[in-house]
Design a protein around this motif. Structure first.
Motif, PDB file in Angstrom:
ATOM      1  N   HIS A 105      19.850 -30.522  18.268  1.00  0.00           N
ATOM      2  CA  HIS A 105      20.193 -30.395  16.855  1.00  0.00           C
ATOM      3  C   HIS A 105      20.923 -29.070  16.666  1.00  0.00           C
ATOM      4  N   THR A 106      22.117 -29.124  16.109  1.00  0.00           N
ATOM      5  CA  THR A 106      22.933 -27.930  15.891  1.00  0.00           C
ATOM      6  C   THR A 106      23.039 -27.649  14.402  1.00  0.00           C
ATOM      7  N   LEU A 107      22.825 -26.406  14.024  1.00  0.00           N
ATOM      8  CA  LEU A 107      22.936 -26.018  12.621  1.00  0.00           C
ATOM      9  C   LEU A 107      24.365 -26.212  12.129  1.00  0.00           C
ATOM     10  N   VAL A 108      24.504 -26.669  10.900  1.00  0.00           N
ATOM     11  CA  VAL A 108      25.811 -26.916  10.292  1.00  0.00           C
ATOM     12  C   VAL A 108      25.954 -26.035   9.067  1.00  0.00           C
ATOM     13  N   LYS A 109      27.075 -25.328   8.955  1.00  0.00           N
ATOM     14  CA  LYS A 109      27.274 -24.387   7.863  1.00  0.00           C
ATOM     15  C   LYS A 109      28.231 -24.881   6.787  1.00  0.00           C
ATOM     16  N   ARG A 110      29.117 -25.811   7.120  1.00  0.00           N
ATOM     17  CA  ARG A 110      30.132 -26.208   6.147  1.00  0.00           C
ATOM     18  C   ARG A 110      30.022 -27.669   5.719  1.00  0.00           C
ATOM     19  N   GLY A 111      29.023 -28.380   6.175  1.00  0.00           N
ATOM     20  CA  GLY A 111      28.934 -29.793   5.860  1.00  0.00           C
ATOM     21  C   GLY A 111      29.954 -30.587   6.654  1.00  0.00           C
ATOM     22  N   GLY A 112      30.186 -31.843   6.233  1.00  0.00           N
ATOM     23  CA  GLY A 112      31.160 -32.676   6.912  1.00  0.00           C
ATOM     24  C   GLY A 112      30.556 -33.973   7.385  1.00  0.00           C
ATOM     25  N   GLN A 113      31.200 -34.590   8.364  1.00  0.00           N
ATOM     26  CA  GLN A 113      30.763 -35.883   8.880  1.00  0.00           C
ATOM     27  C   GLN A 113      29.548 -35.728   9.784  1.00  0.00           C
ATOM     28  N   ALA A 114      28.672 -36.722   9.771  1.00  0.00           N
ATOM     29  CA  ALA A 114      27.484 -36.758  10.633  1.00  0.00           C
ATOM     30  C   ALA A 114      26.623 -35.513  10.456  1.00  0.00           C
ATOM     31  N   VAL A 115      26.296 -35.209   9.208  1.00  0.00           N
ATOM     32  CA  VAL A 115      25.477 -34.038   8.877  1.00  0.00           C
ATOM     33  C   VAL A 115      24.328 -34.490   7.984  1.00  0.00           C
TER      34      VAL A 115
END
Length: 271
Positions: A105-115
Motif C-alpha cells: 500500500h503506497t500513500l497517495v498525496k494528490r488523489g487520482g485513479q485507483a485511490v
C-alpha cells in the motif's frame, strides 16, 4: 547518485519507445530524455524541478516536454514493452526456484485513479501486487487498486495478468513454486494457481475457513525463501518517486515501476 548509462538506455529501452509517424521528431536524443525521466524516478523531485541543463547541451527542452514524452510512452505501453524485452532477453539470469508474491500500500498525496482510504494507514493509498524471483528481482506488478481493498480483492484477474506478463517474457509457468503469506490464503488464489499449473505454497491462515484437502500442503523450508521479497521492497524504496504516489494517472504510476524494474535489472547485471 548513479543513473543508467546512455549506452544501456540506447540498447535496452530506446528501441521500444514509440515515435509519431507524422509531425516533428524529438530534437533531443531519446536516451537523454529517458535519463532525465530516470533522474526524476530516482530522486523523487517534481517534474518542474528537473535539472535539465545537466542532461542537455545548448538550450534544453522545458520540463513539460519531458513529461509529455513520459506520459505518451506510459499511455502506449512503451515502458512495459521495454521491460518485457529486457526480461525475456535475460531470463537465464533469473533464479526461478520459487516465486515470491506480495502486496503493498503506497500513500497517495494528490488523489487520482485507483485511490481509496485505507483504514489501517489512516490515509489514501494505492494497492499493488508484486512478483519477484528468489534473488529478490522484481518480475511483474499488477494494475493498481484502490487502497480500501485488501490484497485478495479481485485476485483472480490480477494474478492472471501477472502470469501473462511472465509468459510474454518467455517464462514457463508450469511447475513453478509460489510463496505467499497467510494474507493470501484463499481458495480463489489457490484455484487460479492450479489452473495455470503453479504450485501454491501459501502459509495457512488460522483465521480463514478450512480449504479442501487438495490445497493444504505447505512447505516451511521453501517458504523461508520468501524473505527475499523484503530485499525487493528495499530496492524499490531506493527510487524515491515510488515512496509516495504523486502521479494521478494509474498508467503513469505503473510506468514508473516498469522503469524502476529496468533500472534494477540493468544495474544488477551491469548490462
Amino acid at each position: 547518485m548513479q543513473l543508467l548509462s546512455e549506452d544501456s538506455i540506447r540498447v535496452w529501452i530506446v528501441p521500444h519507445l514509440t515515435l509519431n509517424q507524422r509531425g516533428p521528431r524529438p530534437k533531443q536524443p531519446l536516451e537523454r530524455i529517458v535519463q532525465t525521466i530516470f533522474y526524476k524516478l530516482k530522486t523523487g523531485c517534481q517534474w518542474r524541478c528537473l535539472p535539465l541543463k545537466t542532461f542537455f547541451e545548448g538550450k534544453p527542452p522545458c520540463w513539460q516536454t519531458i513529461f509529455h514524452h513520459f506520459n505518451k510512452w506510459a499511455r502506449d505501453g512503451s515502458w512495459q514493452r521495454a521491460w518485457n524485452h529486457l526480461l525475456k532477453a535475460n531470463r537465464h539470469r533469473l533464479d526461478l526456484s520459487s516465486l515470491q508474491l506480495d502486496g503493498s500500500h503506497t500513500l497517495v498525496k494528490r488523489g487520482g485513479q485507483a485511490v481509496g482510504y485505507q483504514q489501517r494507514k489512516r490515509a489514501k493509498t494505492t494497492n499493488m501486487l508484486f512478483l519477484a524471483d528468489t534473488q529478490g528481482l522484481p518480475l511483474a506488478c499488477s494494475q493498481p487498486q484502490a487502497g480500501e481493498h485488501n490484497d485478495l480483492f479481485n485476485i483472480q484477474p490480477l494474478f492472471n495478468d501477472l502470469c501473462t506478463s511472465l509468459q510474454e517474457a518467455g517464462i514457463r509457468l508450469t511447475g513453478l513454486f509460489l510463496n505467499a503469506d497467510a494474507g493470501f490464503d484463499a481458495l480463489s488464489l489457490r484455484s487460479v494457481c492450479q489452473s495455470v499449473e503453479i504450485e501454491a505454497n501459501i502459509r495457512p491462515n488460522p483465521r480463514s475457513q478450512p480449504v479442501s484437502e487438495n490445497y493444504v500442503y505447505f512447505d516451511e523450508l521453501l517458504y523461508q525463501q520468501r524473505v527475499v521479497i523484503e530485499r525487493t521492497n528495499a530496492w524499490l524504496d531506493g527510487y524515491k518517486a515510488l515512496l509516495v504516489r504523486f502521479e494521478t494517472k494509474a498508467s503513469n504510476w505503473m510506468a514508473l515501476h516498469w522503469l524502476a524494474f529496468c533500472g534494477l535489472f540493468i544495474r544488477r547485471f551491469k548490462l
